[in-house]
Design an enzyme around this catalytic site. Structure first.
Site, PDB file in Angstrom:
ATOM      1  N   SER A  53      39.027  22.645  56.527  1.00  0.00           N
ATOM      2  CA  SER A  53      40.175  23.360  57.096  1.00  0.00           C
ATOM      3  C   SER A  53      39.876  23.939  58.480  1.00  0.00           C
ATOM      4  O   SER A  53      40.812  24.224  59.240  1.00  0.00           O
ATOM      5  CB  SER A  53      40.633  24.475  56.157  1.00  0.00           C
ATOM      6  OG  SER A  53      39.585  25.415  55.952  1.00  0.00           O
TER       7      SER A  53
ATOM      8  N   ASP B  89      41.293  36.947  56.494  1.00  0.00           N
ATOM      9  CA  ASP B  89      40.815  35.633  56.887  1.00  0.00           C
ATOM     10  C   ASP B  89      40.044  35.792  58.193  1.00  0.00           C
ATOM     11  O   ASP B  89      40.634  35.884  59.271  1.00  0.00           O
ATOM     12  CB  ASP B  89      41.983  34.668  57.075  1.00  0.00           C
ATOM     13  CG  ASP B  89      41.535  33.272  57.507  1.00  0.00           C
ATOM     14  OD1 ASP B  89      40.312  33.074  57.683  1.00  0.00           O
ATOM     15  OD2 ASP B  89      42.388  32.383  57.662  1.00  0.00           O
TER      16      ASP B  89
ATOM     17  N   HIS C 193      39.097  31.318  59.835  1.00  0.00           N
ATOM     18  CA  HIS C 193      39.955  30.491  60.675  1.00  0.00           C
ATOM     19  C   HIS C 193      40.329  31.266  61.939  1.00  0.00           C
ATOM     20  O   HIS C 193      39.976  32.433  62.087  1.00  0.00           O
ATOM     21  CB  HIS C 193      41.197  30.069  59.888  1.00  0.00           C
ATOM     22  CG  HIS C 193      40.876  29.249  58.689  1.00  0.00           C
ATOM     23  ND1 HIS C 193      40.637  29.806  57.447  1.00  0.00           N
ATOM     24  CD2 HIS C 193      40.735  27.912  58.529  1.00  0.00           C
ATOM     25  CE1 HIS C 193      40.361  28.844  56.581  1.00  0.00           C
ATOM     26  NE2 HIS C 193      40.405  27.692  57.207  1.00  0.00           N
TER      27      HIS C 193
END
Length: 430
Positions: free
Chosen positions: A154, A398, A401
């Site tokens: 990802s 998060d 990312h």
């Protein structure tokens, strides 16, 4: 979404560091019963220091050398190192916004959910050369008629999302394929006949999830000597490939070569060799590059290895209250990169240098590196954090990312700088 599953298992990138083992010098220096007291005092000091000065525990090991061809881009009178530089203020910001990029995923649309956007006002300036900026029309001109794919997890998908946003300022892409889980996706820029692909792979090599009583568990059987089958199946139509892998290795995994179990990661089981994460990543990358350079039927002209990218959890892991709420880049000396992340980067550079030498002999494919580790180590301010609106992960940050727009765009600016070298060669290839 990928973040949920990818971050759900422990240990992760911020768990144990298997690179170095401590030497217990106190045992030999302080005999006669004082050993325990000294050790406890030392532990207390470390805990206090880590609480108030966490940056003390982020440091740089010695960098593995990058060969001149891989590190330097430019003209005869001006050569610069793209991957060693500084972040400077630039209030022009990004060439796109969450309004002008129709493909931006909500999970990276940090401004939509309240994150202050000052982090877009910094640009990467490599030492010895001008600030890098992305030119979408130039990029599309270079890759006209080609297929570029990101084979990664990802984080690699995050880079493709950035590239889509950058290129959409010139032409809106059409989504022409997606599998049921949106893991394998293909976009097409019709007026430039350019195809952009995302190929989901956790390890680059073949792997399968383990099951207990029919339930999938967060463990994998990884075959370090076999290229990921679905990646291999797509290679015949790819001209430019960007590969990366590291995050999924940081959990309990079993390693195979020649169909036989040779060891494991984080398992501590009797009669099984315990591998460190860096060694496993390096072996998988070597298998991948060997396959790419040796397979003559591919139309692959250029492969780029993107180095490890740091996460920036502070005061805890992702599931123990860790967060990333900084608002500015940190200075180079304070760059927040763990020793293990630099060890992965060094191993990746080593494999690229090795493969680069071998590819010279067969003349089939060029290999380059996108060494973004140092640049991103200084950017703890540009993760979604709590601003990623994930209904399944409320309360968790998060810090792995990257926001769009944001410093992840520099990965594609550097990609363009590398592609400039190969512009004519890419189009002269038959």
């Amino acid at each position: 979404m990928a973040m949920d599953k990818e971050s759900a298992a422990s240990p992760n990138l911020h768990g144990r560091n298997h690179i170095r083992k401590p030497t217990h010098v106190f045992t030999y220096v302080f005999p006669d019963g004082r050993t325990l007291a000294v050790m406890l005092t030392a532990v207390l000091f470390v805990l206090l220091l880590s609480t108030y000065h966490p940056e003390t525990f982020y440091h740089y090991p010695m960098r593995t050398h990058i060969s001149a061809q891989e590190a330097k881009i430019g003209h005869e009178d001006k050569v610069c190192n793209l991957f060693n530089g500084t972040w400077v203020r630039d209030f022009r910001g990004s060439i796109y916004t969450n309004v002008t990029c129709p493909t931006m995923p909500d999970s990276k649309n940090c401004g939509k959910y309240g994150k202050q956007m000052d982090y877009v006002n910094w640009k990467w300036v490599p030492h010895g050369c001008d600030m890098v900026r992305f030119e979408p029309q130039l990029f599309l001109n270079i890759v006209r008629g080609k297929t570029l794919a990101f084979a990664a997890d990802s984080i690699g998908r995050n880079q493709m999302e950035s590239l889509l946003c950058l290129l959409s300022q010139v032409e809106t892409p059409n989504k022409i394929y997606s599998d049921t889980k949106d893991k394998f996706v293909t976009w097409h820029f019709r007026s430039h006949n350019f195809t952009l692909m995302a190929l989901w792979t956790k390890f680059l090599v073949e792997a399968s999830e383990r099951e207990i009583n029919g339930t999938v568990i967060e463990m994998h059987d990884i075959h370090l000597d076999k290229l990921d089958a679905r990646l291999a199946a797509n290679l015949r139509k790819i001209n430019i490939l960007v590969i990366s892998s590291s995050r999924w290795f940081f959990r309990k995994n079993y390693l195979y070569e020649g169909g036989k179990l040779i060891g494991c990661i984080y398992c501590s089981e009797d009669n099984i060799t315990n591998f460190d994460v860096v060694t496993a990543i390096q072996r998988a990358l070597r298998t991948t590059l060997n396959n790419l350079t040796n397979y003559q039927e591919y139309e692959l002209q250029l492969t780029l290895v993107r180095t490890a990218t740091p996460a920036h959890f502070e005061n805890g892991f992702w599931n123990t209250g860790g967060y990333c709420n900084r608002t500015e880049p940190v200075r180079k000396g304070e760059a927040m990169t763990r020793t293990v992340e630099w060890a992965i980067r060094n191993a990746q550079v080593e494999e690229v240098n090795r493969a680069h030498k071998e590819s010279f002999h067969n003349g089939r494919m060029d290999i380059e590196i996108l060494d973004i580790t140092e640049a991103m180590a200084m950017r703890p301010d540009a993760h979604p954090g709590i601003h990623w609106d994930n209904k399944w992960m409320r309360g968790y940050s998060d810090c792995s990312h990257w926001c769009l727009p944001g410093p992840i765009d520099v990965w594609n600016e550097l990609l363009l700088s590398v592609l400039k070298k190969y512009g004519k060669d890419l189009h002269n290839h038959h």
